[in-house]
Scaffold this motif. Structure first.
Motif, PDB file in Angstrom:
ATOM      1  N   GLY A  64      57.253  30.608  31.704  1.00 32.61           N
ATOM      2  CA  GLY A  64      57.303  31.151  30.358  1.00 32.61           C
ATOM      3  C   GLY A  64      56.126  30.809  29.469  1.00 32.61           C
ATOM      4  O   GLY A  64      56.186  31.023  28.261  1.00 32.61           O
ATOM      5  N   TYR A  65      55.057  30.290  30.043  1.00 33.88           N
ATOM      6  CA  TYR A  65      53.866  29.990  29.258  1.00 33.88           C
ATOM      7  C   TYR A  65      53.077  31.272  29.017  1.00 33.88           C
ATOM      8  O   TYR A  65      53.126  32.202  29.806  1.00 33.88           O
ATOM      9  CB  TYR A  65      52.955  28.991  29.978  1.00 33.88           C
ATOM     10  N   ASP A  66      52.321  31.302  27.907  1.00 30.18           N
ATOM     11  CA  ASP A  66      51.461  32.452  27.634  1.00 30.18           C
ATOM     12  C   ASP A  66      50.426  32.641  28.735  1.00 30.18           C
ATOM     13  O   ASP A  66      50.137  33.751  29.150  1.00 30.18           O
ATOM     14  CB  ASP A  66      50.734  32.291  26.291  1.00 30.18           C
ATOM     15  N   ARG A  67      49.836  31.560  29.159  1.00 34.36           N
ATOM     16  CA  ARG A  67      48.838  31.591  30.237  1.00 34.36           C
ATOM     17  C   ARG A  67      49.273  30.563  31.290  1.00 34.36           C
ATOM     18  O   ARG A  67      48.768  29.440  31.310  1.00 34.36           O
ATOM     19  CB  ARG A  67      47.452  31.237  29.700  1.00 34.36           C
ATOM     20  N   PRO A  68      50.195  30.943  32.166  1.00 27.90           N
ATOM     21  CA  PRO A  68      50.769  29.954  33.086  1.00 27.90           C
ATOM     22  C   PRO A  68      49.770  29.298  34.031  1.00 27.90           C
ATOM     23  O   PRO A  68      49.986  28.167  34.466  1.00 27.90           O
ATOM     24  CB  PRO A  68      51.810  30.746  33.868  1.00 27.90           C
ATOM     25  N   TYR A  69      48.673  29.982  34.339  1.00 34.15           N
ATOM     26  CA  TYR A  69      47.680  29.424  35.249  1.00 34.15           C
ATOM     27  C   TYR A  69      46.433  28.953  34.513  1.00 34.15           C
ATOM     28  O   TYR A  69      45.481  28.496  35.142  1.00 34.15           O
ATOM     29  CB  TYR A  69      47.269  30.457  36.302  1.00 34.15           C
ATOM     30  N   GLY A  70      46.413  29.077  33.213  1.00 32.41           N
ATOM     31  CA  GLY A  70      45.207  28.787  32.449  1.00 32.41           C
ATOM     32  C   GLY A  70      44.509  30.092  32.142  1.00 32.41           C
ATOM     33  O   GLY A  70      45.147  31.125  31.958  1.00 32.41           O
ATOM     34  N   TRP A  71      43.196  30.082  32.109  1.00 37.95           N
ATOM     35  CA  TRP A  71      42.419  31.294  31.857  1.00 37.95           C
ATOM     36  C   TRP A  71      42.421  32.189  33.089  1.00 37.95           C
ATOM     37  O   TRP A  71      42.857  31.777  34.164  1.00 37.95           O
ATOM     38  CB  TRP A  71      40.986  30.929  31.459  1.00 37.95           C
ATOM     39  N   ASP A  72      41.941  33.411  32.935  1.00 37.16           N
ATOM     40  CA  ASP A  72      41.898  34.346  34.062  1.00 37.16           C
ATOM     41  C   ASP A  72      41.112  33.769  35.240  1.00 37.16           C
ATOM     42  O   ASP A  72      41.509  33.937  36.396  1.00 37.16           O
ATOM     43  CB  ASP A  72      41.292  35.691  33.643  1.00 37.16           C
ATOM     44  N   CYS A  73      40.021  33.089  34.947  1.00 35.36           N
ATOM     45  CA  CYS A  73      39.223  32.483  36.027  1.00 35.36           C
ATOM     46  C   CYS A  73      40.022  31.400  36.749  1.00 35.36           C
ATOM     47  O   CYS A  73      39.874  31.218  37.963  1.00 35.36           O
ATOM     48  CB  CYS A  73      37.903  31.927  35.500  1.00 35.36           C
ATOM     49  N   ASP A  74      40.889  30.693  36.009  1.00 31.82           N
ATOM     50  CA  ASP A  74      41.736  29.678  36.633  1.00 31.82           C
ATOM     51  C   ASP A  74      42.765  30.338  37.547  1.00 31.82           C
ATOM     52  O   ASP A  74      43.000  29.881  38.665  1.00 31.82           O
ATOM     53  CB  ASP A  74      42.460  28.847  35.567  1.00 31.82           C
TER      54      ASP A  74
END
Length: 92
Positions: A64-74
């Motif tokens: 449920g995080y906005d960016r569960p993996y971090g940034w797109d590059c992550d």
């Protein structure tokens, strides 16, 4: 250059799992570094820890995080690692 690490293979596997769990969801340089190191050292992971990492990466999306993996590059790094882990298990 070869290095010698004291400890059992299980200890190293557990440390790599800890590194994966620390880096998962972060938005720093550590993501790429961790994913690359793990991918280059899959032979050090137990089958169990590989399966746990696969589960961790797949379930990150459901937190449920906005960016569960971090940034797109992550996210790209995590998806590459996921593929490497899955392919490694298939080959065994």
């Amino acid at each position: 250059m070869q290095i010698k690490v004291n400890g059992k293979k299980e200890d190293i596997s557990a440390m790599l799992l800890s590194a994966e769990r620390y880096a998962l969801g972060r938005q720093t340089y550590i993501v790429q570094w961790t994913c690359e190191f793990i991918a280059n050292n899959l032979h050090l992971l137990s089958e169990k820890d590989k399966k746990v990492m696969i589960r961790d990466i797949k379930e990150q999306e459901d937190k449920g995080y906005d960016r569960p993996y971090g940034w797109d590059c992550d996210k790209e790094e995590w998806m590459k690692l996921l593929k490497n882990l899955e392919n490694d298990l298939k080959e065994r």
